[in-house]
Scaffold this active site. Structure first.
Site, PDB file in Angstrom:
ATOM      1  N   ARG A  18       0.731  -1.150   0.076  1.00  0.00           N
ATOM      2  CA  ARG A  18       0.046   0.068  -0.137  1.00  0.00           C
ATOM      3  C   ARG A  18       0.809   1.313   0.004  1.00  0.00           C
ATOM      4  NH1 ARG A  18      -2.409  -3.573   3.163  1.00  0.00           N
ATOM      5  NH2 ARG A  18      -1.644  -2.656   5.003  1.00  0.00           N
ATOM      6  N   GLU A  33       1.901  -6.499  14.024  1.00  0.00           N
ATOM      7  CA  GLU A  33       1.048  -6.611  14.923  1.00  0.00           C
ATOM      8  C   GLU A  33       0.335  -8.101  14.801  1.00  0.00           C
ATOM      9  OE1 GLU A  33      -1.180  -4.107  11.757  1.00  0.00           O
ATOM     10  OE2 GLU A  33       0.770  -4.243  12.462  1.00  0.00           O
TER      11      GLU A  33
END
Length: 180
Positions: free
Chosen positions: A63, A100
């Site tokens: 992205r 994460e």
């Protein structure tokens, strides 16, 4: 965080429990789907960095490429991709990191940057900071200097932007989301 950009938060979709339970994914595809909003996002980045004397925009797979490529074009700099492991041909260096919801590794071409070049490091979002920190270490290993690390979104509660700052990397984001 730039308060003029805060209005764009409503164009970022939050997807709970993706890619795994407990993670709220901040999806910029809804932001990019609106041509005027997407243009404003790129324009805000360009306005911030137009006079920064940057030699290269280094963007993180995948992205970050969406922001980094048009930004490099409009700033008249080179574009350097930092890709996931085994996606770049030729000689590369890599760095593993934690994120994460797992672990990963990124790579950069060994000839992508020259010693002393001023680099803008770009991604869509800063969560744990692992990806950006790994990319920053690769940039520095090649002898380039990071002008700033930038992203649309910061998730300050996860601590990535603080981790980058404590490593000596200047950080700028345009909006943030509290919580997970």
């Amino acid at each position: 965080m730039d308060s003029s950009f805060a209005e764009l938060k409503k164009h970022i979709r939050s997807i709970p429990d993706w890619p795994k339970k407990g993670v709220v994914f901040r999806d910029i595809s809804t932001l990019m789907a609106d041509k005027l909003i997407f243009r404003k996002v790129i324009d805000v980045f360009v306005y911030r960095y137009l006079q920064a004397e940057i030699d290269a925009v280094v963007a993180i797979d995948a992205r970050g490429f969406i922001i980094g490529a048009p930004l490099a074009y409009l700033l008249n700099t080179s574009f350097v991709p930092v890709r996931k492991k085994d996606k770049l041909p030729g000689d590369t260096i890599g760095r593993a990191y934690s994120l994460e919801y797992g672990e990963a590794e990124v790579e950069i071409h060994t000839d992508a940057l020259q010693k002393g070049e001023r680099v803008l490091l770009v991604d869509d979002l800063i969560a744990t900071g692992g990806t950006m920190l790994a990319a920053a270490q690769l940039i520095e290993q090649l002898g380039a200097k990071i002008f700033e690390a930038t992203a649309i979104i910061d998730l300050p509660d996860i601590g990535g932007s603080a981790k980058l700052r404590s490593a000596g990397v200047s950080v700028h984001t345009f909006c943030e989301f509290e919580g997970d």
